[in-house]
Scaffold this motif. Sequence first.
Motif: not given
Length: 177
Positions: A83-94
Amino acid sequence: MRIISGKYRGRHLTPPKNITARPTTDFAKESLFNLLQNRMDFEGIDMLDLFAGTGGIGLEFVSRGAREVTAVELAHVQQNFIIQTCKQLDIDNLHVIRGDAFKYINSCHIQYDFIYADPPYALQQLPTLPSLIFDKQLIKQGGWFVLEHSDDNDFSAEPNFAEHRRYGSVNFSFFKQ
Protein backbone atom coordinates in the motif's frame (compact mmCIF):
# COMPACT_ATOMS: atom_id res chain seq x y z
CA MET A 1 14.11 -5.34 -4.82
CA ARG A 2 13.67 -3.39 -8.04
CA ILE A 3 11.18 -2.88 -10.83
CA ILE A 4 12.77 -4.18 -14.01
CA SER A 5 10.88 -2.55 -16.85
CA GLY A 6 8.11 -0.20 -17.84
CA LYS A 7 6.93 3.07 -16.37
CA TYR A 8 8.69 2.52 -13.01
CA ARG A 9 11.81 0.87 -14.46
CA GLY A 10 14.82 0.96 -12.18
CA ARG A 11 12.92 1.94 -9.04
CA HIS A 12 14.47 0.28 -6.00
CA LEU A 13 12.09 -0.67 -3.22
CA THR A 14 13.30 -1.56 0.26
CA PRO A 15 10.92 -3.81 2.21
CA PRO A 16 10.94 -3.45 6.00
CA LYS A 17 13.34 -5.70 7.92
CA ASN A 18 10.50 -7.44 9.77
CA ILE A 19 8.89 -8.74 6.56
CA THR A 20 8.16 -12.47 6.62
CA ALA A 21 7.93 -12.91 2.85
CA ARG A 22 10.58 -14.43 0.58
CA PRO A 23 10.72 -11.98 -2.34
CA THR A 24 11.37 -13.50 -5.77
CA THR A 25 14.99 -12.81 -6.64
CA ASP A 26 15.66 -10.13 -9.25
CA PHE A 27 17.41 -12.77 -11.39
CA ALA A 28 14.39 -15.11 -11.32
CA LYS A 29 11.94 -12.23 -11.82
CA GLU A 30 13.87 -10.88 -14.80
CA SER A 31 14.01 -14.37 -16.35
CA LEU A 32 10.28 -14.85 -15.78
CA PHE A 33 9.39 -11.57 -17.46
CA ASN A 34 11.73 -12.28 -20.38
CA LEU A 35 9.69 -15.44 -21.00
CA LEU A 36 6.34 -13.76 -20.47
CA GLN A 37 6.97 -10.82 -22.79
CA ASN A 38 7.29 -13.31 -25.66
CA ARG A 39 3.97 -14.94 -24.78
CA MET A 40 1.65 -12.13 -23.83
CA ASP A 41 0.96 -8.43 -24.04
CA PHE A 42 0.90 -6.80 -20.61
CA GLU A 43 -1.05 -3.76 -21.79
CA GLY A 44 -4.60 -3.71 -20.50
CA ILE A 45 -4.65 -7.10 -18.78
CA ASP A 46 -6.18 -8.02 -15.44
CA MET A 47 -3.74 -9.78 -13.12
CA LEU A 48 -4.09 -11.60 -9.80
CA ASP A 49 -1.07 -11.86 -7.49
CA LEU A 50 -1.69 -14.54 -4.84
CA PHE A 51 0.52 -14.66 -1.74
CA ALA A 52 1.71 -11.24 -2.93
CA GLY A 53 4.42 -10.78 -0.30
CA THR A 54 6.22 -7.52 -1.11
CA GLY A 55 4.10 -7.05 -4.24
CA GLY A 56 7.08 -7.13 -6.60
CA ILE A 57 5.38 -9.19 -9.31
CA GLY A 58 2.16 -7.18 -9.25
CA LEU A 59 4.10 -3.91 -9.30
CA GLU A 60 6.05 -5.15 -12.31
CA PHE A 61 2.76 -5.82 -14.12
CA VAL A 62 1.49 -2.33 -13.26
CA SER A 63 4.74 -0.83 -14.51
CA ARG A 64 4.32 -2.70 -17.81
CA GLY A 65 0.78 -1.45 -18.40
CA ALA A 66 -1.61 -3.90 -16.74
CA ARG A 67 -5.13 -2.48 -16.44
CA GLU A 68 -5.86 -3.86 -12.96
CA VAL A 69 -3.80 -5.86 -10.46
CA THR A 70 -5.29 -7.53 -7.41
CA ALA A 71 -2.77 -8.52 -4.74
CA VAL A 72 -3.88 -10.95 -2.04
CA GLU A 73 -1.66 -11.03 1.05
CA LEU A 74 -2.41 -12.24 4.56
CA ALA A 75 0.44 -10.60 6.51
CA HIS A 76 -0.22 -7.08 7.71
CA VAL A 77 3.43 -5.94 7.33
CA GLN A 78 3.58 -7.01 3.68
CA GLN A 79 0.16 -5.57 2.94
CA ASN A 80 1.16 -2.19 4.38
CA PHE A 81 4.40 -2.22 2.37
CA ILE A 82 2.48 -2.75 -0.88
CA ILE A 83 0.00 0.00 0.00
CA GLN A 84 2.78 2.45 0.92
CA THR A 85 4.69 1.62 -2.29
CA CYS A 86 1.57 2.31 -4.34
CA LYS A 87 1.14 5.66 -2.59
CA GLN A 88 4.80 6.60 -3.20
CA LEU A 89 4.56 5.74 -6.89
CA ASP A 90 1.04 7.19 -7.28
CA ILE A 91 -0.35 3.82 -8.40
CA ASP A 92 -4.14 3.55 -8.30
CA ASN A 93 -4.74 0.30 -10.22
CA LEU A 94 -3.16 -2.14 -7.77
CA HIS A 95 -5.70 -3.23 -5.17
CA VAL A 96 -4.56 -5.00 -2.01
CA ILE A 97 -6.78 -7.54 -0.32
CA ARG A 98 -5.70 -8.62 3.13
CA GLY A 99 -6.73 -12.21 3.48
CA ASP A 100 -6.09 -15.87 2.91
CA ALA A 101 -5.39 -16.69 -0.75
CA PHE A 102 -7.39 -19.93 -0.62
CA LYS A 103 -10.46 -18.14 0.77
CA TYR A 104 -10.10 -15.55 -1.97
CA ILE A 105 -9.88 -18.22 -4.66
CA ASN A 106 -12.97 -20.00 -3.32
CA SER A 107 -15.06 -16.82 -3.20
CA CYS A 108 -13.76 -15.14 -6.38
CA HIS A 109 -16.10 -14.67 -9.36
CA ILE A 110 -13.67 -12.69 -11.53
CA GLN A 111 -11.60 -14.05 -14.39
CA TYR A 112 -8.04 -12.87 -14.92
CA ASP A 113 -5.70 -12.83 -17.90
CA PHE A 114 -2.77 -13.79 -15.70
CA ILE A 115 -2.48 -15.29 -12.22
CA TYR A 116 0.75 -15.56 -10.29
CA ALA A 117 1.14 -17.43 -7.00
CA ASP A 118 4.20 -17.44 -4.76
CA PRO A 119 3.08 -19.35 -1.67
CA PRO A 120 5.44 -20.38 1.12
CA TYR A 121 7.35 -23.34 -0.32
CA ALA A 122 6.46 -25.54 2.67
CA LEU A 123 2.73 -24.77 2.43
CA GLN A 124 0.85 -28.06 2.69
CA GLN A 125 -1.87 -27.00 0.20
CA LEU A 126 0.61 -25.77 -2.44
CA PRO A 127 0.16 -28.84 -4.68
CA THR A 128 -3.60 -28.17 -4.89
CA LEU A 129 -3.27 -24.65 -6.33
CA PRO A 130 -3.28 -25.49 -10.07
CA SER A 131 -6.39 -27.65 -9.93
CA LEU A 132 -8.15 -25.16 -7.65
CA ILE A 133 -7.40 -22.22 -9.98
CA PHE A 134 -8.69 -24.10 -13.03
CA ASP A 135 -11.66 -25.73 -11.26
CA LYS A 136 -12.84 -22.27 -10.14
CA GLN A 137 -12.39 -21.00 -13.74
CA LEU A 138 -10.42 -17.96 -12.65
CA ILE A 139 -8.39 -17.69 -15.87
CA LYS A 140 -9.72 -16.22 -19.09
CA GLN A 141 -9.37 -18.25 -22.26
CA GLY A 142 -5.78 -17.95 -23.46
CA GLY A 143 -4.61 -16.79 -20.03
CA TRP A 144 -1.70 -18.01 -17.96
CA PHE A 145 -1.13 -19.19 -14.40
CA VAL A 146 2.42 -19.25 -13.06
CA LEU A 147 3.24 -20.95 -9.77
CA GLU A 148 6.54 -20.35 -8.00
CA HIS A 149 7.71 -23.33 -5.96
CA SER A 150 10.68 -25.36 -4.75
CA ASP A 151 12.32 -28.40 -6.31
CA ASP A 152 10.05 -30.59 -4.17
CA ASN A 153 7.09 -30.11 -6.51
CA ASP A 154 6.41 -31.53 -9.97
CA PHE A 155 3.28 -30.33 -11.74
CA SER A 156 3.94 -31.90 -15.15
CA ALA A 157 0.97 -34.30 -14.77
CA GLU A 158 -1.53 -31.44 -14.28
CA PRO A 159 -3.99 -31.07 -17.18
CA ASN A 160 -3.15 -27.43 -17.99
CA PHE A 161 0.60 -27.74 -17.41
CA ALA A 162 2.65 -26.09 -20.17
CA GLU A 163 6.24 -26.05 -18.92
CA HIS A 164 8.68 -25.80 -16.02
CA ARG A 165 11.63 -23.43 -15.66
CA ARG A 166 14.27 -23.28 -12.94
CA TYR A 167 16.40 -20.28 -12.00
CA GLY A 168 18.73 -21.10 -9.12
CA SER A 169 16.53 -22.29 -6.27
CA VAL A 170 13.40 -20.74 -7.82
CA ASN A 171 11.09 -22.94 -9.90
CA PHE A 172 8.25 -21.71 -12.07
CA SER A 173 5.52 -23.98 -13.40
CA PHE A 174 3.48 -22.50 -16.25
CA PHE A 175 -0.14 -23.43 -16.91
CA LYS A 176 -2.20 -22.30 -19.91
CA GLN A 177 -5.97 -21.96 -20.24
